[in-house]
Structures are given as structure tokens and as C-alpha cells.
Write a protein that holds these residues in place. Structure first.
Motif, PDB file in Angstrom:
ATOM      1  N   ILE A 241     -32.481 -17.630   2.619  1.00  9.44           N
ATOM      2  CA  ILE A 241     -34.040 -17.193   2.774  1.00  9.44           C
ATOM      3  C   ILE A 241     -34.136 -16.282   3.947  1.00  9.44           C
ATOM      4  CG2 ILE A 241     -36.118 -18.678   3.520  1.00  9.44           C
ATOM      5  CD1 ILE A 241     -34.753 -21.386   2.617  1.00  9.44           C
TER       6      ILE A 241
ATOM      7  N   THR B 133     -32.765  -9.951  -4.846  1.00 12.26           N
ATOM      8  CA  THR B 133     -34.093 -10.238  -4.529  1.00 12.26           C
ATOM      9  C   THR B 133     -34.581 -11.496  -5.437  1.00 12.26           C
ATOM     10  OG1 THR B 133     -34.702  -8.383  -6.162  1.00 12.26           O
ATOM     11  CG2 THR B 133     -34.286  -7.808  -3.848  1.00 12.26           C
TER      12      THR B 133
ATOM     13  N   GLN C  41     -37.053 -21.597  -0.471  1.00  8.32           N
ATOM     14  CA  GLN C  41     -37.182 -20.605  -1.459  1.00  8.32           C
ATOM     15  C   GLN C  41     -36.642 -19.517  -0.856  1.00  8.32           C
ATOM     16  OE1 GLN C  41     -41.511 -18.368  -2.071  1.00  8.32           O
ATOM     17  NE2 GLN C  41     -41.357 -20.227  -3.428  1.00  8.32           N
ATOM     18  N   GLY C  42     -35.458 -18.736  -1.467  1.00  3.06           N
ATOM     19  CA  GLY C  42     -34.880 -17.732  -1.315  1.00  3.06           C
ATOM     20  C   GLY C  42     -33.712 -17.387  -2.563  1.00  3.06           C
TER      21      GLY C  42
ATOM     22  N   VAL D   6     -35.711 -14.942  -6.819  1.00  2.00           N
ATOM     23  CA  VAL D   6     -36.168 -16.208  -5.888  1.00  2.00           C
ATOM     24  C   VAL D   6     -35.789 -17.403  -6.773  1.00  2.00           C
ATOM     25  CG1 VAL D   6     -38.337 -17.221  -4.857  1.00  2.00           C
ATOM     26  CG2 VAL D   6     -37.925 -14.547  -4.946  1.00  2.00           C
TER      27      VAL D   6
ATOM     28  N   THR E 104     -36.211 -21.823  -5.868  1.00  4.39           N
ATOM     29  CA  THR E 104     -36.745 -22.551  -5.021  1.00  4.39           C
ATOM     30  C   THR E 104     -36.169 -24.006  -5.322  1.00  4.39           C
ATOM     31  OG1 THR E 104     -38.917 -21.537  -5.172  1.00  4.39           O
ATOM     32  CG2 THR E 104     -39.057 -23.852  -4.281  1.00  4.39           C
TER      33      THR E 104
END
Length: 583
Positions: A372, A430, A412-413, A432, A434
Motif C-alpha cells: 500500500i 499500479t 487497498q494496494g 489495485v 482490495t
């Protein structure tokens, strides 16, 4: 895990604000319900008008026990008694609870108050004393017109209280913008009771009307009548009469420590319901707040032994863009680093290393590392929300810690299961992801119990075992009054519940009863083993458990505060201190 709002008024029903409702629903997205009632107290002389009280109960629910959502507040159709419960009762009177705990707690309270007002307070005290697990609750005993509210003695759940500008008593899990001037943490000294059945002059102020009685916790195993039986015994203050032996991986205490920690962890990660949109073999039910340090990695390693092999475990690791650190690094570097500012964060470095060791020791598990990365601009954009959640705490240190917990619990990351994967500044992921997990594991409590702070070594150097014991005793005694309420408000904002295996009552009781030289390495001779040579004295027993479980590298990790590991401390240049109040 739930959100609670309660109000008591002698003039009219008082509902939560829209802001409070929104904050409560973030904590408990599965159910939201309000119940109101009025109780009239007749004047004894028959001449004055009745005194009316208006009670409003609101609860939101994050469902993590049982096979369906159990909406709150719970209302007894026969007596009209009401319960708002935010907790996890793992055991009652030493017996593990099956299915949902809220209904069982409600039935326990209803049986306790019964129909005999002479014994109802004593019986409710006994009922509360029998509960093992984190909790905050508001319970209205309609039979006897009494209100009870409390947090557990370790303060693991948030509950705030105060009188608003109209004199109404409000109790809530969170603090909205209108409540910041009068809300304070409900103390952890005991259970608070308000007797509404006695008639008072309606002209009295609300503070006079709502006379709160404190029923205190007692460490006495057979407390006097009217005292709660505290589950945490006094600290073992015995001093060695001779040189204690070296601690090793084969020491009896170290083996028992592994067993007892495993027992505590089992309660908290077994039988977790499937989260929404659950996909077997892909979705995680359990996540670890993961810095790569000793405590959190030990929980992850033990979780592997408990959970099914095909169930992924998410390792949540947060790193921040700190402009002050970035500027200093740029000024001191002759050549640019191939790693991003996030990958250079201390907790990211140890997190990657611990992830690799977990994968090596437990290769059959999917360990999903969630990196994250929080840009400074994003941190600023959420700053007011974080300040709102941590209220009434309001210092620079509160904010730096709360920011790290807030973004970590969002989960989230960029996710990756390959421990060899390290992005550079050109190829940083990049995408994402969750986390689906609604349960977060935290290693909080280990430093207090096992002498993990630098000040513990200072205490030992100052006054030997006696000073060390006093320092640990101070840490353990003030757990309930420090920051767990703040942490609960921040961590729960994303609809996840944080569980603390090191703060299980039975585990804490077992640890504090042990002599101090079995918990840490201060004043002990070296073991003579190559595997443990040079290992730190702080939390030595836990480090030896890690070695027993194959986590040799993690066993040697240094203690690092979250605000420094994630780099949320001192983001701006200046002379501010952690204890400075926020403006």
C-alpha cells in the motif's frame, strides 16, 4: 463488530446526526437499525407530574459470527430490555461460544437482571465478569429501569460518552464533528450504571438526574459484593534468588508460549464466515497488519498451521511518501536509488524480507503481499477524516499513528504473491487490489507483555529486575486507558475488525503470572547456541518461538514504531513534537 449510538433525554427523543450514522455504517455495513422507547417514573407523593425518560438506541453490524446477520439493537419482546453489543465474546465462564455471541450475551444479561431488583446489579456484575473477549456495550434493563454501559478492562473497543449542549447523555462508538467538545473515552475502571427508577425533581439538571454509579473491576479472585472480577491477575513481582538459566528454544516456558499463543489465535481466525463475493482458493478471510516485524510475522506463521492450506492470507504493508525524508535522501544521494521512495521505507524492506521467509518456510500457502503506497497528496486529502476518527485524541503522534492504521485497514494496494518480486521506480505495479478479508490481525500487546520497548532495557540497566518488573507492570496496567479506543475507531472505518491475539485475557493472565526472566533476556546468560547468539534481549521468549517455527531471520528483527517504519512521523519540516496538540 458493531457501531453503537445511545442517547438519554428527559425532554425528547434524540437521534444520531447524519454524520454519526454515516460513520457507524462504515463500521457496520451489514445492518443499521434504531429503537426508541419512553419510560415514565411516577412521583412518590402522587402530586407531581411523572418524569419521562426517552431512550434512543442505534446499532450497525459487521457480521462475523454465525450463519446470518443478527441485526441490532436486540429488544426483548417480553420486558422491552435492549442491548447494543460491540464485541466478540470468545468464552463465557470458560466455555467457548458457538454460533453468534450477541444473542447469547443478551440472554445472559436478561437472566441476570431477572425479576428481582434486589439482586439484579449483583447478578449483572457476575454475568459481565464471566465474559472473555473484547467488548463495549449499552444494556437497558427495562424490568428495573437501569442502564448499564462499559468497555472491557483492556479497552479493546471504542466507546465515548458526554453531555451535549442540551443536557442529553450520549454514548457512541465514534465522535462526529458536533461532539468533539464534550465526548471523552468511557473509562475502563468498571461498569457504569444509571438508576432511572428513582423519582427526581424534573427541575434538576441532567447531570443531577443521571447519577452514574461505577462498579469497579477487582483483581481479587473472590471480590467483595458489588465489584467485578477482573480476569487479569496482578503482575508476578518475584525476584530471582540466584542466577536464572539461559532461555533456549527448548525451555518449558518457550514451548508453553507457542502453545498458548496458538490457542489464542485459533479463537480469532477459525470459523470466519465467507466475506461478500468470496471465491474459494482466491479470496482471503484473514489478513495481517504486516510490517515484517517479529510480532505480526509470528501471527502469520502460526495462522498457517491453523487455517486450511488452500486459503490465502493477505499481508498488509503500508508505506508513505514523506516529503521531509525524500528531500533529505535526495540531498544525500550521489546516484539515484533504483527503488521507489515506498520500497525504501523501513517497514517495506522488512515486510518484503519476512514475506520471503514465510514463503520459504510455508511454501504451500498463498501469501499475498499487499504493498500500500500512499502519496503525500493522498495523505493530506484524508487528513481531516483521520482526525475525525481518532477524536478525542488530538496530538501529532496520534495523527501519525492513525494515518498508518487508517490506510492499512483500507487494504487497498498492489498485490503480489512472489516474494522475489521487488518493483523498481520504472516498473512499479499500479494495479489495485482490495483485500476481501474482514478480519485483521494485529501484534499489539506483545511489546508491553514481553519487554519490547527500549525503555525496558533502560529500566533494567537502572535498577535490575525490580525496575524492569515495575516498567512492564506500568505498561500492562495502562493498556486499557491508552490508545486502543483510538485504534478501534480508525481501523474499523473500512468495515473490518481488528483482533489482538496477544491481548486475549487468558493469554495475558498466563504471561503476567510468569517470572520476568522467562519473558525476556535481560540479566540472563547467553544460551551458547549459534542459532541464538547475539539475539536481542527484548521479547526474547517470542524470538525463540519464531526460531522454533523456522523464522530465523524474523527472530532478529528490531522493534520499530509504526510511525517511523511507515514514515508517517514528521512529514513536514519544523519543530513540532509528537505530544503537541493539533491545530
Amino acid at each position: 463488530m458493531c457501531g453503537i449510538f445511545f442517547s438519554l433525554s428527559s425532554s425528547n427523543p434524540t437521534s444520531p446526526t447524519q454524520e454519526t450514522c454515516e460513520l457507524l455504517q462504515k463500521r457496520g455495513p451489514d445492518s443499521h437499525k434504531t429503537h426508541t422507547l419512553q419510560t415514565d417514573i411516577e412521583a412518590q407523593n402522587g402530586e407531581s407530574l411523572p418524569l419521562s425518560y426517552y431512550l434512543t438506541f442505534t446499532s450497525t453490524v459487521l457480521s462475523l459470527r454465525g450463519d446470518h446477520v443478527y441485526s441490532q439493537p436486540l429488544v426483548d419482546s417480553k420486558t422491552q430490555s435492549v442491548l447494543c453489543w460491540n464485541g466478540e465474546a470468545w468464552k463465557i465462564a470458560g466455555e467457548r461460544l458457538q454460533d453468534n455471541d450477541t444473542e447469547q450475551i443478551f440472554n445472559l444479561f436478561l437472566q441476570a437482571v431477572g425479576n428481582d431488583p434486589t439482586d439484579s446489579v449483583i447478578n449483572i456484575v457476575e454475568a459481565i465478569s464471566s465474559i472473555s473477549g473484547p467488548f463495549a456495550f449499552v444494556f437497558y434493563d427495562a424490568v428495573n429501569s437501569r442502564l448499564f454501559y462499559s468497555r472491557d478492562c483492556l479497552g479493546r473497543r471504542s466507546l465515548l460518552e458526554g453531555f451535549d449542549e442540551y443536557g442529553n447523555l450520549k454514548i457512541c462508538s465514534v465522535c462526529d464533528s458536533a461532539s468533539v467538545d464534550y465526548f471523552k473515552e468511557v473509562g475502563t475502571e468498571g461498569v457504569y450504571a444509571i438508576d432511572l427508577k428513582r423519582y427526581h425533581d424534573p427541575s434538576m439538571s441532567p447531570r443531577e438526574l443521571y447519577q452514574t454509579k461505577t462498579i469497579p473491576w477487582s483483581s481479587d479472585p473472590t471480590p467483595s459484593v458489588g465489584h467485578l472480577r477482573k480476569s487479569i491477575p496482578p503482575m508476578n513481582t518475584s525476584l530471582p534468588t540466584e542466577q536464572p538459566p539461559a532461555l533456549t528454544t527448548d525451555s518449558v516456558f518457550v514451548k508453553e508460549l507457542e502453545y498458548n499463543l496458538r490457542q489464542s489465535l485459533e479463537l480469532r481466525i477459525q470459523n470466519i464466515p465467507n466475506p461478500p463475493d468470496y471465491v474459494a482458493g482466491q479470496s482471503a478471510k484473514t489478513a495481517v497488519l504486516f510490517s515484517g516485524g517479529l510480532d505480526c510475522t509470528l501471527l502469520a506463521r502460526l495462522s498457517h498451521d491453523i487455517l486450511p492450506q488452500n486459503e490465502p492470507i493477505d499481508l498488509i504493508n503500508v508505506a508513505f511518501e514523506n516529503p521531509r525524508v525524500a528531500a533529505a535522501a535526495k540531498a544525500n544521494q550521489k546516484t539515484p536509488s533504483p527503488l521507489s521512495i515506498y520500497e525504501n521505507c523501513p517497514d517495506r524492506i522488512t515486510g518484503r524480507s519476512a514475506h520471503a521467509e514465510l514463503q520459504k518456510v510455508c511454501p504451500g500457502r498463498v501469501w499475498r503481499f499487499i504493498a500500500i503506497n500512499i502519496p503525500y497528496s493522498e495523505c493530506l486529502s484524508h487528513r481531516d477524516q483521520v482526525k475525525r476518527l481518532m477524536r478525542p485524541h488530538n496530538t501529532e503522534m496520534d495523527l501519525s499513528i492513525a494515518c498508518a492504521l487508517y490506510f492499512a485497514s483500507r487494504g487497498q494496494g498492489a498485490a503480489n504473491s512472489d516474494p522475489l518480486y521487488i518493483p523498481d521506480t520504472q516498473t512499479e505495479d499500479t494495479s489495485v487490489y482490495t483485500s476481501t478479508s474482514r478480519v485483521l490481525l494485529s501484534g499489539l500487546g506483545a511489546d508491553e507483555l514481553f519487554a519490547g520497548y527500549g525503555r525496558h532495557g533502560v529500566a533494567f540497566n537502572r535498577g535490575g529486575f525490580e525496575s524492569l518488573i515495575a516498567e512492564i507492570d506500568l505498561d500492562v496496567s495502562r493498556l486499557g486507558s491508552r490508545n486502543l479506543g483510538r485504534d478501534d475507531r480508525v481501523l474499523s472505518h473500512w468495515g473490518r475488525e481488528t483482533r489482538f491475539p496477544f491481548l486475549d485475557e487468558e493469554f495475558v493472565s498466563w504471561v503476567v503470572r510468569a517470572p520476568v526472566w522467562e519473558k525476556c533476556g535481560f540479566g540472563l546468560p547467553a544460551s551458547g547456541s549459534d542459532a541464538t547468539s547475539g539475539i536481542d534481549c527484548e521479547k526474547l521468549a517470542l524470538r525463540l518461538v519464531a526460531i522454533r517455527l523456522g523464522m530465523v531471520r524474523v527472530a532478529r528483527e528490531k522493534k520499530r514504531a509504526i510511525q517511523f517504519g511507515a514514515r508517517t512521523a514528521k512529514m513536514e519540516t519544523g519543530r513540532s513534537k509528537g505530544t503537541d496538540a493539533l491545530t
